[in-house]
Design a protein around this motif. Structure first.
Motif, PDB file in Angstrom:
ATOM      1  N   MET A   1       0.813  -1.204   0.000  1.00  0.00           N
ATOM      2  CA  MET A   1       0.000   0.000   0.000  1.00  0.00           C
ATOM      3  C   MET A   1       0.856   1.269   0.000  1.00  0.00           C
ATOM      4  O   MET A   1       0.355   2.333  -0.216  1.00  0.00           O
ATOM      5  N   SER A   2       2.147   1.124   0.294  1.00  0.00           N
ATOM      6  CA  SER A   2       3.016   2.294   0.401  1.00  0.00           C
ATOM      7  C   SER A   2       3.193   2.996  -0.948  1.00  0.00           C
ATOM      8  O   SER A   2       3.611   4.147  -0.993  1.00  0.00           O
ATOM      9  N   ASP A   3       2.872   2.320  -2.038  1.00  0.00           N
ATOM     10  CA  ASP A   3       2.988   2.953  -3.354  1.00  0.00           C
ATOM     11  C   ASP A   3       1.925   4.037  -3.549  1.00  0.00           C
ATOM     12  O   ASP A   3       1.990   4.814  -4.493  1.00  0.00           O
ATOM     13  N   ILE A   4       0.977   4.121  -2.647  1.00  0.00           N
ATOM     14  CA  ILE A   4      -0.071   5.141  -2.731  1.00  0.00           C
ATOM     15  C   ILE A   4       0.434   6.455  -2.156  1.00  0.00           C
ATOM     16  O   ILE A   4       0.072   7.519  -2.613  1.00  0.00           O
ATOM     17  N   LYS A   5       1.307   6.366  -1.158  1.00  0.00           N
ATOM     18  CA  LYS A   5       1.796   7.568  -0.484  1.00  0.00           C
ATOM     19  C   LYS A   5       2.691   8.388  -1.396  1.00  0.00           C
ATOM     20  O   LYS A   5       3.498   7.855  -2.136  1.00  0.00           O
ATOM     21  N   GLU A   6       2.510   9.693  -1.299  1.00  0.00           N
ATOM     22  CA  GLU A   6       3.272  10.631  -2.117  1.00  0.00           C
ATOM     23  C   GLU A   6       3.818  11.708  -1.187  1.00  0.00           C
ATOM     24  O   GLU A   6       3.042  12.348  -0.477  1.00  0.00           O
ATOM     25  N   PRO A   7       5.140  11.915  -1.146  1.00  0.00           N
ATOM     26  CA  PRO A   7       5.690  12.948  -0.267  1.00  0.00           C
ATOM     27  C   PRO A   7       5.107  14.317  -0.599  1.00  0.00           C
ATOM     28  O   PRO A   7       4.922  14.654  -1.768  1.00  0.00           O
ATOM     29  N   GLY A   8       4.791  15.072   0.447  1.00  0.00           N
ATOM     30  CA  GLY A   8       4.253  16.415   0.230  1.00  0.00           C
ATOM     31  C   GLY A   8       2.738  16.451   0.110  1.00  0.00           C
ATOM     32  O   GLY A   8       2.152  17.518  -0.053  1.00  0.00           O
ATOM     33  N   PHE A   9       2.088  15.291   0.177  1.00  0.00           N
ATOM     34  CA  PHE A   9       0.624  15.236   0.094  1.00  0.00           C
ATOM     35  C   PHE A   9       0.063  14.588   1.351  1.00  0.00           C
ATOM     36  O   PHE A   9       0.276  13.403   1.584  1.00  0.00           O
ATOM     37  N   LYS A  10      -0.663  15.369   2.159  1.00  0.00           N
ATOM     38  CA  LYS A  10      -1.326  14.801   3.342  1.00  0.00           C
ATOM     39  C   LYS A  10      -2.398  13.816   2.893  1.00  0.00           C
ATOM     40  O   LYS A  10      -2.657  12.821   3.547  1.00  0.00           O
ATOM     41  N   SER A  11      -3.014  14.121   1.767  1.00  0.00           N
ATOM     42  CA  SER A  11      -4.094  13.282   1.232  1.00  0.00           C
ATOM     43  C   SER A  11      -3.645  11.851   1.012  1.00  0.00           C
ATOM     44  O   SER A  11      -4.429  10.921   1.170  1.00  0.00           O
ATOM     45  N   SER A  12      -2.375  11.673   0.642  1.00  0.00           N
ATOM     46  CA  SER A  12      -1.904  10.327   0.328  1.00  0.00           C
ATOM     47  C   SER A  12      -1.945   9.426   1.559  1.00  0.00           C
ATOM     48  O   SER A  12      -2.174   8.231   1.447  1.00  0.00           O
ATOM     49  N   GLU A  13      -1.746  10.008   2.752  1.00  0.00           N
ATOM     50  CA  GLU A  13      -1.845   9.229   3.996  1.00  0.00           C
ATOM     51  C   GLU A  13      -3.274   8.715   4.166  1.00  0.00           C
ATOM     52  O   GLU A  13      -3.494   7.550   4.475  1.00  0.00           O
ATOM     53  N   THR A  14      -4.219   9.607   3.956  1.00  0.00           N
ATOM     54  CA  THR A  14      -5.637   9.258   4.080  1.00  0.00           C
ATOM     55  C   THR A  14      -6.020   8.200   3.050  1.00  0.00           C
ATOM     56  O   THR A  14      -6.713   7.234   3.373  1.00  0.00           O
ATOM     57  N   LEU A  15      -5.549   8.392   1.819  1.00  0.00           N
ATOM     58  CA  LEU A  15      -5.877   7.436   0.758  1.00  0.00           C
ATOM     59  C   LEU A  15      -5.221   6.084   1.005  1.00  0.00           C
ATOM     60  O   LEU A  15      -5.805   5.048   0.704  1.00  0.00           O
ATOM     61  N   ALA A  16      -4.024   6.087   1.596  1.00  0.00           N
ATOM     62  CA  ALA A  16      -3.355   4.820   1.929  1.00  0.00           C
ATOM     63  C   ALA A  16      -4.156   4.090   3.008  1.00  0.00           C
ATOM     64  O   ALA A  16      -4.318   2.872   2.959  1.00  0.00           O
ATOM     65  N   ALA A  17      -4.686   4.862   3.969  1.00  0.00           N
ATOM     66  CA  ALA A  17      -5.516   4.262   5.025  1.00  0.00           C
ATOM     67  C   ALA A  17      -6.806   3.704   4.427  1.00  0.00           C
ATOM     68  O   ALA A  17      -7.262   2.614   4.795  1.00  0.00           O
ATOM     69  N   LEU A  18      -7.371   4.436   3.473  1.00  0.00           N
ATOM     70  CA  LEU A  18      -8.587   3.990   2.785  1.00  0.00           C
ATOM     71  C   LEU A  18      -8.307   2.693   2.023  1.00  0.00           C
ATOM     72  O   LEU A  18      -9.091   1.749   2.067  1.00  0.00           O
ATOM     73  N   ALA A  19      -7.155   2.642   1.363  1.00  0.00           N
ATOM     74  CA  ALA A  19      -6.762   1.441   0.621  1.00  0.00           C
ATOM     75  C   ALA A  19      -6.621   0.259   1.568  1.00  0.00           C
ATOM     76  O   ALA A  19      -7.019  -0.866   1.244  1.00  0.00           O
ATOM     77  N   ALA A  20      -6.060   0.521   2.750  1.00  0.00           N
ATOM     78  CA  ALA A  20      -5.892  -0.544   3.739  1.00  0.00           C
ATOM     79  C   ALA A  20      -7.249  -1.066   4.212  1.00  0.00           C
ATOM     80  O   ALA A  20      -7.418  -2.265   4.421  1.00  0.00           O
ATOM     81  N   VAL A  21      -8.205  -0.159   4.365  1.00  0.00           N
ATOM     82  CA  VAL A  21      -9.561  -0.569   4.769  1.00  0.00           C
ATOM     83  C   VAL A  21     -10.161  -1.469   3.693  1.00  0.00           C
ATOM     84  O   VAL A  21     -10.687  -2.546   3.992  1.00  0.00           O
ATOM     85  N   PHE A  22     -10.054  -1.037   2.431  1.00  0.00           N
ATOM     86  CA  PHE A  22     -10.588  -1.849   1.327  1.00  0.00           C
ATOM     87  C   PHE A  22      -9.912  -3.208   1.276  1.00  0.00           C
ATOM     88  O   PHE A  22     -10.536  -4.221   1.044  1.00  0.00           O
ATOM     89  N   ALA A  23      -8.582  -3.209   1.486  1.00  0.00           N
ATOM     90  CA  ALA A  23      -7.829  -4.466   1.443  1.00  0.00           C
ATOM     91  C   ALA A  23      -8.254  -5.396   2.579  1.00  0.00           C
ATOM     92  O   ALA A  23      -8.196  -6.615   2.453  1.00  0.00           O
ATOM     93  N   GLY A  24      -8.697  -4.805   3.682  1.00  0.00           N
ATOM     94  CA  GLY A  24      -9.116  -5.599   4.832  1.00  0.00           C
ATOM     95  C   GLY A  24     -10.532  -6.121   4.743  1.00  0.00           C
ATOM     96  O   GLY A  24     -10.960  -6.948   5.555  1.00  0.00           O
ATOM     97  N   TYR A  25     -11.287  -5.623   3.771  1.00  0.00           N
ATOM     98  CA  TYR A  25     -12.661  -6.094   3.591  1.00  0.00           C
ATOM     99  C   TYR A  25     -12.656  -7.557   3.176  1.00  0.00           C
ATOM    100  O   TYR A  25     -11.815  -7.972   2.386  1.00  0.00           O
ATOM    101  N   ASN A  26     -13.617  -8.309   3.666  1.00  0.00           N
ATOM    102  CA  ASN A  26     -13.786  -9.657   3.127  1.00  0.00           C
ATOM    103  C   ASN A  26     -14.587  -9.526   1.834  1.00  0.00           C
ATOM    104  O   ASN A  26     -15.048  -8.431   1.498  1.00  0.00           O
ATOM    105  N   ASP A  27     -14.754 -10.607   1.106  1.00  0.00           N
ATOM    106  CA  ASP A  27     -15.427 -10.552  -0.196  1.00  0.00           C
ATOM    107  C   ASP A  27     -16.837  -9.968  -0.101  1.00  0.00           C
ATOM    108  O   ASP A  27     -17.241  -9.192  -0.957  1.00  0.00           O
TER     109      ASP A  27
END
Length: 129
Positions: A1-27
């Motif tokens: 998921m670290s490929d989502i993070k972009e230096p200088g963008f606070k949003s990328s932290e939030t989007l990485a967390a969102l990606a982690a939530v989606f990844a944690g979803y069951n089918d």
């Protein structure tokens, strides 16, 4: 998921967390979220230095978040500042208010853009963003 993070963008932290939530979803959860949203958001976010970062939230086929432009045509492209996205994600700013005040611009299906709020809220309760 670290490929989502972009230096200088606070949003990328939030989007990485969102990606982690989606990844944690069951089918089942993933299917439910895809069925509920059924679309693709492309986020174009400008940071304080004026650099633009692009992320895609795909809730049409994969139920994922990735860095870069949408692989298939997005339902809506949202253009905003890093600060505006953070406020939207934290629930401090209403999407419609952001749009009305010019902090948020859209290309494509504007009504679909209203679904982003629900996606962020669902993920926020799951991840405590």
């Amino acid at each position: 998921m670290s490929d989502i993070k972009e230096p200088g963008f606070k949003s990328s932290e939030t989007l990485a967390a969102l990606a982690a939530v989606f990844a944690g979803y069951n089918d089942e959860e993933k299917k439910a979220q895809i069925k509920k949203t059924n679309g693709i958001f492309e986020l174009r976010v400008k940071n304080a230095e004026g650099k633009e970062g692009v992320w895609t939230i795909d809730l049409k086929s994969t139920g994922s978040v990735y860095k870069g432009a949408a692989k298939s045509k997005p339902n809506v492209t949202l253009i905003m500042s890093d600060e505006t996205f953070q406020q939207l994600a934290e629930g401090k700013l209403d999407g419609q208010k952001a749009f009305m005040t010019g902090k948020l611009k859209t290309k494509g299906n504007m009504m679909f853009a209203t679904k982003l709020d629900g996606v962020l809220k669902a993920a926020k309760t799951k991840a405590k963003l």
